[in-house]
Write a protein that holds these residues in place. Structure first.
Motif, PDB file in Angstrom:
ATOM      1  N   THR A 271       0.840  -1.198   0.000  1.00 49.34           N
ATOM      2  CA  THR A 271       0.000   0.000   0.000  1.00 49.34           C
ATOM      3  C   THR A 271       0.877   1.251   0.000  1.00 49.34           C
ATOM      4  OG1 THR A 271      -0.127   0.137   2.411  1.00 49.34           O
ATOM      5  CG2 THR A 271      -1.806  -1.199   1.300  1.00 49.34           C
ATOM      6  N   SER A 272       0.246   2.390  -0.314  1.00 51.11           N
ATOM      7  CA  SER A 272       0.985   3.647  -0.400  1.00 51.11           C
ATOM      8  C   SER A 272       1.478   4.147   0.953  1.00 51.11           C
ATOM      9  CB  SER A 272       0.115   4.718  -1.063  1.00 51.11           C
ATOM     10  OG  SER A 272      -1.042   4.964  -0.275  1.00 51.11           O
ATOM     11  N   ASN A 273       0.921   3.631   2.054  1.00 52.91           N
ATOM     12  CA  ASN A 273       1.399   4.065   3.379  1.00 52.91           C
ATOM     13  C   ASN A 273       2.458   3.124   3.954  1.00 52.91           C
ATOM     14  OD1 ASN A 273      -0.223   1.928   4.034  1.00 52.91           O
ATOM     15  ND2 ASN A 273      -1.394   2.994   5.595  1.00 52.91           N
ATOM     16  N   GLY A 274       3.032   2.248   3.115  1.00 54.43           N
ATOM     17  CA  GLY A 274       4.166   1.437   3.538  1.00 54.43           C
ATOM     18  C   GLY A 274       3.853   0.046   4.059  1.00 54.43           C
ATOM     19  N   ILE A 275       2.611  -0.382   4.017  1.00 53.80           N
ATOM     20  CA  ILE A 275       2.289  -1.751   4.442  1.00 53.80           C
ATOM     21  C   ILE A 275       2.683  -2.701   3.314  1.00 53.80           C
ATOM     22  CG2 ILE A 275       0.447  -3.353   5.072  1.00 53.80           C
ATOM     23  CD1 ILE A 275      -1.079  -0.910   6.186  1.00 53.80           C
ATOM     24  N   VAL A 276       3.422  -3.743   3.675  1.00 52.59           N
ATOM     25  CA  VAL A 276       3.858  -4.751   2.709  1.00 52.59           C
ATOM     26  C   VAL A 276       3.521  -6.119   3.278  1.00 52.59           C
ATOM     27  CG1 VAL A 276       5.848  -5.764   1.516  1.00 52.59           C
ATOM     28  CG2 VAL A 276       5.750  -3.304   1.891  1.00 52.59           C
ATOM     29  N   MET A 277       3.005  -7.008   2.435  1.00 57.04           N
ATOM     30  CA  MET A 277       2.675  -8.365   2.848  1.00 57.04           C
ATOM     31  C   MET A 277       3.047  -9.314   1.715  1.00 57.04           C
ATOM     32  SD  MET A 277       0.403 -11.163   2.500  1.00 57.04           S
ATOM     33  CE  MET A 277      -0.741 -10.498   1.350  1.00 57.04           C
ATOM     34  N   SER A 278       3.666 -10.426   2.083  1.00 55.00           N
ATOM     35  CA  SER A 278       4.003 -11.453   1.107  1.00 55.00           C
ATOM     36  C   SER A 278       3.816 -12.807   1.781  1.00 55.00           C
ATOM     37  CB  SER A 278       5.446 -11.291   0.643  1.00 55.00           C
ATOM     38  OG  SER A 278       5.768 -12.297  -0.289  1.00 55.00           O
ATOM     39  N   GLN A 279       3.182 -13.730   1.082  1.00 54.03           N
ATOM     40  CA  GLN A 279       2.957 -15.059   1.645  1.00 54.03           C
ATOM     41  C   GLN A 279       2.958 -16.085   0.519  1.00 54.03           C
ATOM     42  OE1 GLN A 279      -0.578 -15.452   4.043  1.00 54.03           O
ATOM     43  NE2 GLN A 279      -0.391 -17.633   4.199  1.00 54.03           N
ATOM     44  N   SER A 280       3.464 -17.267   0.830  1.00 56.92           N
ATOM     45  CA  SER A 280       3.372 -18.384  -0.110  1.00 56.92           C
ATOM     46  C   SER A 280       3.055 -19.630   0.680  1.00 56.92           C
ATOM     47  CB  SER A 280       4.681 -18.553  -0.895  1.00 56.92           C
ATOM     48  OG  SER A 280       5.744 -18.844  -0.013  1.00 56.92           O
ATOM     49  N   GLY A 281       2.365 -20.556   0.030  1.00 57.17           N
ATOM     50  CA  GLY A 281       1.991 -21.779   0.718  1.00 57.17           C
ATOM     51  C   GLY A 281       1.683 -22.875  -0.268  1.00 57.17           C
ATOM     52  N   SER A 282       1.592 -24.071   0.269  1.00 56.56           N
ATOM     53  CA  SER A 282       1.248 -25.220  -0.565  1.00 56.56           C
ATOM     54  C   SER A 282       0.635 -26.310   0.308  1.00 56.56           C
ATOM     55  CB  SER A 282       2.489 -25.756  -1.282  1.00 56.56           C
ATOM     56  OG  SER A 282       3.441 -26.191  -0.342  1.00 56.56           O
TER      57      SER A 282
END
Length: 145
Positions: free
Chosen positions: A50-61
């Motif tokens: 997001t533009s306010n600096g929130i970052v999220m990354s996830q991977s799964g299986s």
């Protein structure tokens, strides 16, 4: 009949939730990136920023017991006081396991036990001994003369 169907379609369209990018006026930020990919075998990756600096990354299986999803990920943001916050995690058969400098750390064990706690433990032990010895006493009315 056509008029009723047309009115019904208009109502359904109006009630549809809006999953579009959040406006900066409403939420203070905009979604800059929102990617989600899923493979035929159930493996996936998800990334968002997001533009306010929130970052999220996830991977799964689905490689866990009984095809349970095993996931790893990361999220970060800036706290209101300006502190950068980041959390890495694994979610598997052992549950959710976050790793971050912001999480409290339990004291190393064995840690010193305060004397008042040791005194209370000793008092409880003596009370238990007294109670158990009373349970096994033969009442005087049953004793032989």
């Amino acid at each position: 009949m056509k008029l009723v169907l047309l009115a019904l379609l208009v109502c359904v369209a109006a009630a549809r939730p809006d999953y579009g990018p959040a406006s900066s006026e409403e939420h203070g930020s905009e979604t800059l990136r929102n990617e989600f990919d899923i493979a035929d075998n159930g493996a996936y990756t998800a990334d968002m920023e997001t533009s306010n600096g929130i970052v999220m990354s996830q991977s799964g299986s689905p490689t866990g017991p009984e095809d349970a999803i095993l996931a790893t990920g990361y999220f970060s943001w800036t706290a209101p006081d300006g502190t950068p916050v980041s959390v890495k995690y694994v979610a598997d058969e052992n549950g959710y396991q976050p790793d971050s400098d912001i999480l409290p750390v339990a004291p190393e064990f064995p840690h010193p036990i305060p004397q008042f706690v040791l005194d209370q433990i000793e008092k409880a032990r003596k009370e238990d001994l007294d109670r158990s010895s009373e349970e096994y006493r033969v009442p005087t009315s049953y004793r032989a003369p």
